[in-house]
Design a protein around this motif. Structure first.
Motif, mmCIF file in Angstrom:
data_model
loop_
_atom_site.group_PDB
_atom_site.id
_atom_site.type_symbol
_atom_site.label_atom_id
_atom_site.label_comp_id
_atom_site.label_asym_id
_atom_site.label_seq_id
_atom_site.Cartn_x
_atom_site.Cartn_y
_atom_site.Cartn_z
ATOM 1 N N MET A 26 0.761 -1.279 0.115
ATOM 2 C CA MET A 26 -0.147 -0.058 -0.037
ATOM 3 C C MET A 26 0.912 1.185 0.126
ATOM 4 O O MET A 26 1.809 1.372 0.819
ATOM 5 C CB MET A 26 -0.887 0.144 1.194
ATOM 6 C CG MET A 26 -1.947 -0.952 1.041
ATOM 7 S SD MET A 26 -3.041 -0.898 2.856
ATOM 8 C CE MET A 26 -4.316 -1.975 2.197
ATOM 9 N N ASP A 27 0.384 2.073 -0.736
ATOM 10 C CA ASP A 27 1.335 3.386 -0.776
ATOM 11 C C ASP A 27 1.158 4.097 0.334
ATOM 12 O O ASP A 27 2.557 4.759 0.606
ATOM 13 C CB ASP A 27 0.888 4.253 -2.411
ATOM 14 C CG ASP A 27 1.118 3.653 -3.507
ATOM 15 O OD1 ASP A 27 1.991 2.987 -3.534
ATOM 16 O OD2 ASP A 27 0.109 4.280 -4.471
ATOM 17 N N LEU A 28 0.318 4.307 1.077
ATOM 18 C CA LEU A 28 -0.041 5.019 2.137
ATOM 19 C C LEU A 28 1.151 4.611 3.056
ATOM 20 O O LEU A 28 1.953 5.452 4.074
ATOM 21 C CB LEU A 28 -1.421 5.111 2.912
ATOM 22 C CG LEU A 28 -1.413 5.704 4.141
ATOM 23 C CD1 LEU A 28 -1.207 7.250 4.181
ATOM 24 C CD2 LEU A 28 -2.967 5.506 4.577
ATOM 25 N N ILE A 29 1.105 3.192 3.527
ATOM 26 C CA ILE A 29 2.033 2.500 4.328
ATOM 27 C C ILE A 29 3.351 2.684 4.013
ATOM 28 O O ILE A 29 4.249 2.795 4.962
ATOM 29 C CB ILE A 29 1.537 1.154 4.552
ATOM 30 C CG1 ILE A 29 0.321 0.997 5.462
ATOM 31 C CG2 ILE A 29 2.639 0.184 5.201
ATOM 32 C CD1 ILE A 29 -0.243 -0.331 5.092
ATOM 33 N N ASN A 30 3.702 2.593 2.753
ATOM 34 C CA ASN A 30 5.061 2.896 2.176
ATOM 35 C C ASN A 30 5.486 4.172 2.443
ATOM 36 O O ASN A 30 6.718 4.653 3.183
ATOM 37 C CB ASN A 30 5.289 2.415 0.749
ATOM 38 C CG ASN A 30 5.095 1.354 0.276
ATOM 39 O OD1 ASN A 30 5.497 0.326 1.109
ATOM 40 N ND2 ASN A 30 4.737 0.845 -0.736
ATOM 41 N N LYS A 31 4.708 5.338 2.336
ATOM 42 C CA LYS A 31 5.004 6.571 2.637
ATOM 43 C C LYS A 31 5.118 6.968 4.366
ATOM 44 O O LYS A 31 6.280 7.562 4.453
ATOM 45 C CB LYS A 31 4.109 7.635 2.113
ATOM 46 C CG LYS A 31 3.994 7.848 0.525
ATOM 47 C CD LYS A 31 2.875 8.564 0.032
ATOM 48 C CE LYS A 31 2.717 8.677 -1.192
ATOM 49 N NZ LYS A 31 1.660 9.407 -1.890
ATOM 50 N N ILE A 32 4.375 6.113 4.790
ATOM 51 C CA ILE A 32 4.286 6.347 6.505
ATOM 52 C C ILE A 32 5.851 5.957 6.855
ATOM 53 O O ILE A 32 6.489 6.570 7.392
ATOM 54 C CB ILE A 32 3.281 5.696 7.142
ATOM 55 C CG1 ILE A 32 1.942 6.425 7.063
ATOM 56 C CG2 ILE A 32 3.608 5.784 8.676
ATOM 57 C CD1 ILE A 32 0.801 5.841 7.443
ATOM 58 N N ALA A 33 6.138 4.576 6.156
ATOM 59 C CA ALA A 33 7.396 3.996 6.508
ATOM 60 C C ALA A 33 8.643 4.717 6.202
ATOM 61 O O ALA A 33 9.562 4.823 7.107
ATOM 62 C CB ALA A 33 7.545 2.775 6.042
ATOM 63 N N ASP A 34 8.639 5.411 4.943
ATOM 64 C CA ASP A 34 9.455 6.169 4.433
ATOM 65 C C ASP A 34 10.018 7.461 5.421
ATOM 66 O O ASP A 34 10.819 7.866 5.658
ATOM 67 C CB ASP A 34 9.409 6.770 3.050
ATOM 68 C CG ASP A 34 9.353 5.943 1.969
ATOM 69 O OD1 ASP A 34 10.044 4.567 2.274
ATOM 70 O OD2 ASP A 34 8.737 5.943 1.016
ATOM 71 N N GLY A 35 8.713 7.978 5.942
ATOM 72 C CA GLY A 35 8.883 9.229 6.667
ATOM 73 C C GLY A 35 9.443 8.953 8.261
ATOM 74 O O GLY A 35 10.094 9.544 8.634
ATOM 75 N N LEU A 36 8.947 7.586 8.741
ATOM 76 C CA LEU A 36 9.565 7.368 10.023
ATOM 77 C C LEU A 36 11.265 7.001 9.914
ATOM 78 O O LEU A 36 11.931 7.272 10.660
ATOM 79 C CB LEU A 36 9.055 6.058 10.501
ATOM 80 C CG LEU A 36 7.375 6.145 10.959
ATOM 81 C CD1 LEU A 36 6.861 4.707 11.141
ATOM 82 C CD2 LEU A 36 7.421 6.882 12.128
ATOM 83 N N ILE A 37 11.483 6.315 8.728
ATOM 84 C CA ILE A 37 12.845 6.087 8.607
ATOM 85 C C ILE A 37 13.738 7.476 8.361
ATOM 86 O O ILE A 37 14.722 7.679 9.036
ATOM 87 C CB ILE A 37 13.109 5.071 7.275
ATOM 88 C CG1 ILE A 37 12.772 3.805 7.530
ATOM 89 C CG2 ILE A 37 14.721 5.212 6.910
ATOM 90 C CD1 ILE A 37 12.579 3.124 6.249
ATOM 91 N N ALA A 38 13.303 8.376 7.795
ATOM 92 C CA ALA A 38 13.735 9.670 7.241
ATOM 93 C C ALA A 38 13.796 10.505 8.512
ATOM 94 O O ALA A 38 14.922 11.190 8.724
ATOM 95 C CB ALA A 38 12.909 10.490 6.239
#
Length: 196
Positions: free
Chosen positions: A1-13
């Motif tokens: 899911m794009d939303l989950i990928n974006k949230i994970a990217d944000g948490l990593i960043a």
């Protein structure tokens, strides 16, 4: 899911999680999102039936017991979601159509409780249990069942029969899933016998 990928990217960043933990957090986020969607769907069905409180009480009684008692599981998450919708609608229809008498409340609860006590936990190929897990799940399922039966009797004593009836029908729904799960496992030659 794009939303989950974006949230994970944000948490990593932001340095909140490590890159190597990404899969774990994505899984957790996905499960959390599924829970939210299921809760909102159940409330929406409750609104549709004009039975919001009953739908909420169904979730409160059903989910903890289901977590440890097991029973039938659909093969995919989309099938599981549609099965959950059908189950919720069936429970609300049963609450609406079956007369809410003390006799019905007690009979339904006792028959369902005997089935759950005797057969739970019922494992699934997607969630196999070893012997130790089976014992832990059995004890927890029985404790939750006992708490729910006490809550049902307390509500009866307080003359809040609709609460008792919702709990009773919720327990019945789970007992039916347990029987279906047992039959499914028997037909497939037993579930997860390699883990026993």
């Amino acid at each position: 899911m794009d939303l989950i990928n974006k949230i994970a990217d944000g948490l990593i960043a932001n340095g909140a999680i490590k890159v190597e933990d990404r899969d774990l957090y994505e899984y957790g986020l996905k499960q959390g999102l599924l829970i939210i969607v299921n809760i909102l769907t159940t409330i929406a069905i409750g609104l549709l039936f004009n039975m919001v409180w009953q739908s909420l009480l169904f979730m409160i009684a059903y989910i903890p017991l289901r977590s440890f008692a097991g029973g039938y599981h659909a093969r995919t998450q989309s099938k599981c979601y549609f099965f959950s919708i059908l189950l919720t609608m069936s429970v609300l229809l049963a609450i609406k159509l079956i007369p809410c008498t003390r006799f019905n409340i007690v009979c339904i609860a006792m028959i369902a409780a005997i089935i759950i006590y005797a057969l739970a936990p019922v494992e699934d190929a997607n969630k196999p249990l070893d012997k130790m897990e089976e014992e832990v799940y059995k004890k927890r399922a029985r404790k939750i069942l006992a708490v729910e039966l006490c809550a049902m009797l307390l509500a009866m004593g307080l003359r809040v029969s609709w609460v008792s009836f919702c709990i009773s029908v919720s327990i019945l729904a789970l007992s039916i899933l347990i029987i279906i799960g047992k039959v499914k496992n028997f037909r497939s030659g037993g579930c997860c016998t390699t883990n026993k």
